[in-house]
Design a protein around this motif. Sequence first.
Motif, PDB file in Angstrom:
ATOM      1  N   LYS A 261      14.203 -13.253  12.183  1.00 34.61           N
ATOM      2  CA  LYS A 261      13.291 -13.237  11.041  1.00 34.61           C
ATOM      3  C   LYS A 261      12.852 -11.808  10.775  1.00 34.61           C
ATOM      4  CE  LYS A 261      11.359 -17.865  11.842  1.00 34.61           C
ATOM      5  NZ  LYS A 261      10.110 -18.640  12.039  1.00 34.61           N
ATOM      6  N   ILE A 262      12.639 -11.510   9.494  1.00 29.52           N
ATOM      7  CA  ILE A 262      12.115 -10.192   9.140  1.00 29.52           C
ATOM      8  C   ILE A 262      10.693 -10.347   8.609  1.00 29.52           C
ATOM      9  CG2 ILE A 262      14.375  -9.189   8.640  1.00 29.52           C
ATOM     10  CD1 ILE A 262      13.761  -9.592   5.662  1.00 29.52           C
ATOM     11  N   HIS A 263       9.964  -9.250   8.587  1.00 30.47           N
ATOM     12  CA  HIS A 263       8.568  -9.275   8.168  1.00 30.47           C
ATOM     13  C   HIS A 263       8.491  -9.353   6.638  1.00 30.47           C
ATOM     14  CE1 HIS A 263       4.425  -7.495   7.655  1.00 30.47           C
ATOM     15  NE2 HIS A 263       4.214  -8.449   8.536  1.00 30.47           N
ATOM     16  N   LEU A 264       7.892 -10.432   6.117  1.00 31.69           N
ATOM     17  CA  LEU A 264       7.895 -10.686   4.675  1.00 31.69           C
ATOM     18  C   LEU A 264       7.223  -9.562   3.894  1.00 31.69           C
ATOM     19  CD1 LEU A 264       8.415 -12.458   2.207  1.00 31.69           C
ATOM     20  CD2 LEU A 264       6.288 -13.673   2.715  1.00 31.69           C
ATOM     21  N   ASP A 265       6.034  -9.169   4.305  1.00 30.01           N
ATOM     22  CA  ASP A 265       5.301  -8.152   3.549  1.00 30.01           C
ATOM     23  C   ASP A 265       6.042  -6.818   3.535  1.00 30.01           C
ATOM     24  OD1 ASP A 265       3.317  -9.956   2.984  1.00 30.01           O
ATOM     25  OD2 ASP A 265       2.104  -9.434   4.723  1.00 30.01           O
ATOM     26  N   SER A 266       6.720  -6.509   4.633  1.00 30.81           N
ATOM     27  CA  SER A 266       7.478  -5.264   4.680  1.00 30.81           C
ATOM     28  C   SER A 266       8.655  -5.305   3.718  1.00 30.81           C
ATOM     29  CB  SER A 266       7.981  -4.998   6.105  1.00 30.81           C
ATOM     30  OG  SER A 266       6.894  -4.796   6.982  1.00 30.81           O
ATOM     31  N   TYR A 267       9.347  -6.459   3.663  1.00 24.88           N
ATOM     32  CA  TYR A 267      10.471  -6.595   2.728  1.00 24.88           C
ATOM     33  C   TYR A 267       9.981  -6.468   1.294  1.00 24.88           C
ATOM     34  CZ  TYR A 267      14.463  -8.550   0.244  1.00 24.88           C
ATOM     35  OH  TYR A 267      15.516  -8.724  -0.629  1.00 24.88           O
ATOM     36  N   LEU A 268       8.888  -7.165   0.957  1.00 22.03           N
ATOM     37  CA  LEU A 268       8.356  -7.103  -0.403  1.00 22.03           C
ATOM     38  C   LEU A 268       7.964  -5.676  -0.763  1.00 22.03           C
ATOM     39  CD1 LEU A 268       6.090 -10.317  -0.461  1.00 22.03           C
ATOM     40  CD2 LEU A 268       8.439 -10.067  -1.271  1.00 22.03           C
ATOM     41  N   SER A 269       7.348  -4.987   0.185  1.00 20.23           N
ATOM     42  CA  SER A 269       6.918  -3.607  -0.063  1.00 20.23           C
ATOM     43  C   SER A 269       8.110  -2.678  -0.248  1.00 20.23           C
ATOM     44  CB  SER A 269       6.048  -3.118   1.100  1.00 20.23           C
ATOM     45  OG  SER A 269       5.668  -1.776   0.920  1.00 20.23           O
ATOM     46  N   ALA A 270       9.176  -2.908   0.505  1.00 16.46           N
ATOM     47  CA  ALA A 270      10.347  -2.031   0.425  1.00 16.46           C
ATOM     48  C   ALA A 270      10.988  -2.056  -0.952  1.00 16.46           C
ATOM     49  CB  ALA A 270      11.369  -2.442   1.487  1.00 16.46           C
ATOM     50  N   PHE A 271      10.852  -3.200  -1.660  1.00 13.13           N
ATOM     51  CA  PHE A 271      11.481  -3.326  -2.977  1.00 13.13           C
ATOM     52  C   PHE A 271      10.460  -3.504  -4.102  1.00 13.13           C
ATOM     53  CE2 PHE A 271      14.711  -4.796   0.075  1.00 13.13           C
ATOM     54  CZ  PHE A 271      15.711  -3.878  -0.215  1.00 13.13           C
ATOM     55  N   ASN A 272       9.170  -3.267  -3.782  1.00 15.86           N
ATOM     56  CA  ASN A 272       8.109  -3.371  -4.788  1.00 15.86           C
ATOM     57  C   ASN A 272       8.129  -4.722  -5.499  1.00 15.86           C
ATOM     58  OD1 ASN A 272       6.951  -0.689  -4.487  1.00 15.86           O
ATOM     59  ND2 ASN A 272       8.856   0.069  -5.404  1.00 15.86           N
ATOM     60  N   LEU A 383      19.251  -1.465   2.886  1.00 14.10           N
ATOM     61  CA  LEU A 383      18.212  -0.607   2.331  1.00 14.10           C
ATOM     62  C   LEU A 383      16.864  -0.860   2.997  1.00 14.10           C
ATOM     63  CD1 LEU A 383      19.074  -0.704  -1.493  1.00 14.10           C
ATOM     64  CD2 LEU A 383      19.388   1.195   0.092  1.00 14.10           C
ATOM     65  N   TYR A 384      16.613  -2.118   3.322  1.00 13.20           N
ATOM     66  CA  TYR A 384      15.360  -2.464   3.998  1.00 13.20           C
ATOM     67  C   TYR A 384      15.243  -1.728   5.323  1.00 13.20           C
ATOM     68  CZ  TYR A 384      11.992  -5.292   6.624  1.00 13.20           C
ATOM     69  OH  TYR A 384      10.940  -5.695   7.387  1.00 13.20           O
TER      70      TYR A 384
END
Length: 390
Positions: A261-272, A383-384
């Motif tokens: 699993k990856i961290h949701l907030d980090s993924y969202l932040s990485a791609f705005n 990219l993440y």
Amino acid sequence: MEGPNGFGVYASKDVEPLRRARVIMEIPIELMLTMSQKLPWMFFPDIIPVGHPIFDIINSTKPETDWDLRLACLLLYAFDVEGNFWQLYGDFLPSSEECTSLILAHKDDLLELQDPNLATKMEEQQKRAIEFWEKHWHSTAPLKIKRLARDAERFLWALSIVQSRALAMQIRVGALVQDVNMLVPYADMLNHSFQPNCFLHWRFKDRMLEVMINAGQRIKKGEEMTINYMSGQKNNIFMERYGFSSPTNPWDVINFSSNAKIHLDSYLSAFNISGLPEEFYHNVLLSKGEDNNFVDGAVIAAARTLPTWSDGDVPPVPSVERKSARELQEDCYQLLAEFPTTSEQDQQILDASPDASITRQAAIKYRLNRKLFLEKIIKALELYQERLLF
């Protein structure tokens, strides 16, 4: 007018944004073919005379599931009514050779989907339609029924038109409120978009369907006007109903086998990406030019479909995140390896066979789009990893 992908509706002039939605098209109920979704069957307008055998055929269908069979019968009947508008509008409807609906696809075309579940489902739909035709268009059927669909191919075509062009809406006619299925001429030429610039509205005071431009929407001359056919549906549902798919469907999903699993907030932040899960959108105000080119519906779909975790304000450990991202990438590579062809080979097949049937081309595009979706997620995870904050 006719565009690069068939007929569509295009802006004839620049449309400046207004604070309120505005009407660009009006279609009166008299031109439509409309039928209630529940018993008693009601038609608006009611063009079927009392005692006509087509009503008995409609009445024999299952109320819960057979809306398309009923509307196909109504469409075929409208073609036979002298002076009916649909006798003229039929010239604008796609022929069997021009329709992408898989209802008309041969078995070999269905194999091109590389999706056994969808292929089986479409074969069952074809069987259902042919059995319905054989039951009611038998040798002893009256001539007024026989001439509506003299062969099964005619009924299959009518069913494909209904499934790919009908709308489901709640309308009010006088004091009566009904959930209906409807065929709406001209409005049925609006193509689909996951980011539409138009929507449909029922104006009950004069029984008119309005096509309206979204409030605040700027449209340039020549730009296509679009609506959203279905919200929150995967590509296989669009393919089953309409005969098309998209590599940037923000609602498509992948079934991952890994426990990573990856961290949701980090993924969202990485791609705005902003908003709640049901309303994720790319926040272009926070993005740079590179993001604007890369982030699309597939990247947003990844935010919904990737296995994620979130534990309040607990930050992710970059090394653990990268390990999880690589495991999920490996899952995507394995799913790609299960296909008998690659996306490059699919594109070569499409380029080399421009004269192939339209259903065969649609089937190849479906499997190609599935692979492009997986490849996009692999790139997004790459990219993440690069953008993880320490």
